[in-house]
Design a protein around this motif. Structure first.
Motif, mmCIF file in Angstrom:
data_model
loop_
_atom_site.group_PDB
_atom_site.id
_atom_site.type_symbol
_atom_site.label_atom_id
_atom_site.label_comp_id
_atom_site.label_asym_id
_atom_site.label_seq_id
_atom_site.Cartn_x
_atom_site.Cartn_y
_atom_site.Cartn_z
ATOM 1 N N LEU A 65 42.382 0.095 13.296
ATOM 2 C CA LEU A 65 43.090 -1.164 13.093
ATOM 3 C C LEU A 65 43.008 -2.052 14.321
ATOM 4 O O LEU A 65 42.606 -3.208 14.238
ATOM 5 C CB LEU A 65 44.564 -0.898 12.772
ATOM 6 N N VAL A 66 43.418 -1.526 15.443
ATOM 7 C CA VAL A 66 43.454 -2.315 16.670
ATOM 8 C C VAL A 66 43.272 -1.395 17.877
ATOM 9 O O VAL A 66 43.620 -0.213 17.827
ATOM 10 C CB VAL A 66 44.783 -3.118 16.782
ATOM 11 N N ILE A 67 42.702 -1.966 18.941
ATOM 12 C CA ILE A 67 42.540 -1.247 20.200
ATOM 13 C C ILE A 67 43.284 -2.054 21.260
ATOM 14 O O ILE A 67 42.978 -3.220 21.496
ATOM 15 C CB ILE A 67 41.054 -1.105 20.587
ATOM 16 N N LYS A 68 44.255 -1.419 21.882
ATOM 17 C CA LYS A 68 45.055 -2.065 22.926
ATOM 18 C C LYS A 68 44.675 -1.453 24.266
ATOM 19 O O LYS A 68 44.804 -0.250 24.463
ATOM 20 C CB LYS A 68 46.542 -1.863 22.649
ATOM 21 N N ALA A 69 44.188 -2.316 25.173
ATOM 22 C CA ALA A 69 43.756 -1.849 26.489
ATOM 23 C C ALA A 69 44.662 -2.464 27.553
ATOM 24 O O ALA A 69 44.741 -3.680 27.676
ATOM 25 C CB ALA A 69 42.310 -2.227 26.738
ATOM 26 N N GLU A 70 45.325 -1.627 28.324
ATOM 27 C CA GLU A 70 46.161 -2.064 29.440
ATOM 28 C C GLU A 70 45.416 -1.739 30.725
ATOM 29 O O GLU A 70 45.206 -0.571 31.060
ATOM 30 C CB GLU A 70 47.508 -1.359 29.421
ATOM 31 N N ILE A 71 45.004 -2.791 31.437
ATOM 32 C CA ILE A 71 44.227 -2.611 32.660
ATOM 33 C C ILE A 71 45.187 -2.666 33.851
ATOM 34 O O ILE A 71 45.844 -3.682 34.075
ATOM 35 C CB ILE A 71 43.137 -3.691 32.783
ATOM 36 N N TYR A 72 45.259 -1.590 34.596
ATOM 37 C CA TYR A 72 46.084 -1.505 35.799
ATOM 38 C C TYR A 72 45.162 -1.707 37.002
ATOM 39 O O TYR A 72 44.493 -0.775 37.445
ATOM 40 C CB TYR A 72 46.805 -0.163 35.863
ATOM 41 N N GLU A 81 44.863 2.475 23.897
ATOM 42 C CA GLU A 81 45.567 3.007 22.735
ATOM 43 C C GLU A 81 44.842 2.515 21.484
ATOM 44 O O GLU A 81 44.692 1.316 21.286
ATOM 45 C CB GLU A 81 47.002 2.491 22.753
ATOM 46 N N VAL A 82 44.386 3.444 20.651
ATOM 47 C CA VAL A 82 43.654 3.115 19.435
ATOM 48 C C VAL A 82 44.533 3.467 18.246
ATOM 49 O O VAL A 82 44.919 4.621 18.081
ATOM 50 C CB VAL A 82 42.311 3.888 19.361
ATOM 51 N N LYS A 83 44.838 2.476 17.410
ATOM 52 C CA LYS A 83 45.657 2.711 16.218
ATOM 53 C C LYS A 83 44.742 2.748 15.001
ATOM 54 O O LYS A 83 43.891 1.882 14.819
ATOM 55 C CB LYS A 83 46.717 1.622 16.065
ATOM 56 N N THR A 84 44.940 3.781 14.173
ATOM 57 C CA THR A 84 44.105 3.978 12.988
ATOM 58 C C THR A 84 44.957 3.961 11.730
ATOM 59 O O THR A 84 46.179 3.985 11.795
ATOM 60 C CB THR A 84 43.354 5.322 13.077
ATOM 61 N N THR A 85 44.293 3.947 10.590
ATOM 62 C CA THR A 85 44.990 3.960 9.314
ATOM 63 C C THR A 85 44.345 4.972 8.375
ATOM 64 O O THR A 85 43.211 5.385 8.583
ATOM 65 C CB THR A 85 44.988 2.563 8.663
ATOM 66 N N LYS A 86 45.081 5.358 7.368
ATOM 67 C CA LYS A 86 44.609 6.280 6.326
ATOM 68 C C LYS A 86 44.047 7.569 6.911
ATOM 69 O O LYS A 86 42.964 8.016 6.556
ATOM 70 C CB LYS A 86 43.571 5.610 5.430
ATOM 71 N N SER A 87 44.796 8.144 7.799
ATOM 72 C CA SER A 87 44.359 9.379 8.429
ATOM 73 C C SER A 87 45.587 10.144 8.896
ATOM 74 O O SER A 87 46.651 9.580 9.086
ATOM 75 C CB SER A 87 43.449 9.068 9.625
ATOM 76 N N LYS A 91 47.160 7.624 15.952
ATOM 77 C CA LYS A 91 47.059 6.980 17.260
ATOM 78 C C LYS A 91 46.283 7.872 18.227
ATOM 79 O O LYS A 91 46.540 9.064 18.318
ATOM 80 C CB LYS A 91 48.453 6.692 17.805
ATOM 81 N N LEU A 92 45.344 7.259 18.923
ATOM 82 C CA LEU A 92 44.582 7.940 19.970
ATOM 83 C C LEU A 92 44.888 7.270 21.299
ATOM 84 O O LEU A 92 45.023 6.046 21.356
ATOM 85 C CB LEU A 92 43.079 7.843 19.702
ATOM 86 N N GLU A 93 44.997 8.039 22.355
ATOM 87 C CA GLU A 93 45.239 7.490 23.686
ATOM 88 C C GLU A 93 44.179 8.006 24.647
ATOM 89 O O GLU A 93 43.870 9.197 24.654
ATOM 90 C CB GLU A 93 46.629 7.874 24.188
ATOM 91 N N PHE A 94 43.651 7.072 25.443
ATOM 92 C CA PHE A 94 42.648 7.413 26.443
ATOM 93 C C PHE A 94 43.052 6.792 27.766
ATOM 94 O O PHE A 94 43.796 5.806 27.804
ATOM 95 C CB PHE A 94 41.266 6.859 26.056
ATOM 96 N N GLN A 95 42.513 7.343 28.839
ATOM 97 C CA GLN A 95 42.692 6.765 30.164
ATOM 98 C C GLN A 95 41.337 6.820 30.860
ATOM 99 O O GLN A 95 40.750 7.892 31.014
ATOM 100 C CB GLN A 95 43.739 7.543 30.953
ATOM 101 N N VAL A 104 35.094 -1.361 30.469
ATOM 102 C CA VAL A 104 36.096 -0.839 29.528
ATOM 103 C C VAL A 104 35.529 -0.829 28.121
ATOM 104 O O VAL A 104 35.639 0.167 27.393
ATOM 105 C CB VAL A 104 37.401 -1.672 29.608
ATOM 106 N N GLU A 105 34.897 -1.940 27.721
ATOM 107 C CA GLU A 105 34.324 -2.029 26.375
ATOM 108 C C GLU A 105 33.227 -0.998 26.154
ATOM 109 O O GLU A 105 33.177 -0.340 25.113
ATOM 110 C CB GLU A 105 33.789 -3.440 26.138
ATOM 111 N N SER A 106 32.347 -0.822 27.131
ATOM 112 C CA SER A 106 31.264 0.154 26.959
ATOM 113 C C SER A 106 31.801 1.587 26.947
ATOM 114 O O SER A 106 31.301 2.435 26.209
ATOM 115 C CB SER A 106 30.208 -0.024 28.040
ATOM 116 N N THR A 107 32.828 1.854 27.745
ATOM 117 C CA THR A 107 33.412 3.196 27.762
ATOM 118 C C THR A 107 34.108 3.512 26.440
ATOM 119 O O THR A 107 33.979 4.617 25.905
ATOM 120 C CB THR A 107 34.416 3.326 28.922
ATOM 121 N N ILE A 108 34.829 2.532 25.893
ATOM 122 C CA ILE A 108 35.485 2.727 24.585
ATOM 123 C C ILE A 108 34.437 2.920 23.502
ATOM 124 O O ILE A 108 34.574 3.797 22.640
ATOM 125 C CB ILE A 108 36.407 1.532 24.267
#
Length: 129
Positions: A65-72, A81-87, A91-95, A104-108
């Motif tokens: 659904l959406v990918i939320k990236a917080e850059i520190y 944070e990756v939010k998914t549906t129909k599963s 929610k998936l979380e990465f650092q 960030v985009e290429s790593t995701i």
């Protein structure tokens, strides 16, 4: 009358029967204890070795659904944070240890197995100083 008849039957069995009965029970108890101890303490060989140092790779088919990236910036990492549906997995979380948008985009994209164009459509950034 019946009591006397029952006592006569018990008396006719004799003293040796009554002495042998506890000895028989004791021998069964001791032999079953020894047998179970021997069976339970016997070593069993393993068919295959367990591998604890390997990482498990799971491929799931999910709709993102959406990918939320917080850059520190000061700390030097990005929390994604990756939010998914129909599963069952919603929610998936990465650092990641990168702070630049392209990195960030290429790593995701590499982590999720998607193209950069798909990532750019779904990602939302928040920069924290």
């Amino acid at each position: 009358m019946r009591l006397l008849r029952g006592l006569r039957v018990l008396h006719s069995l004799g003293i040796w029967f009554w002495l042998a009965l506890p000895l028989l029970g004791l021998s069964f108890w001791v032999s079953s204890g020894l047998m179970s101890d021997r069976i339970l303490s016997r070593p069993y060989g393993t068919v295959a070795q367990l591998e604890a140092d390997t990482q498990l790779e799971v491929n799931l088919a999910v709709t993102i659904l959406v990918i939320k990236a917080e850059i520190y910036k000061k700390q030097g990492f990005t929390k994604v944070e990756v939010k998914t549906t129909k599963s069952a997995l919603t929610k998936l979380e990465f650092q990641f240890p990168v702070t630049e948008f392209n990195q960030v985009e290429s790593t995701i994209a590499q982590e999720l197995g998607l193209s950069l164009a798909d990532i750019r459509k779904l990602v939302r950034y928040q920069v924290v100083y």
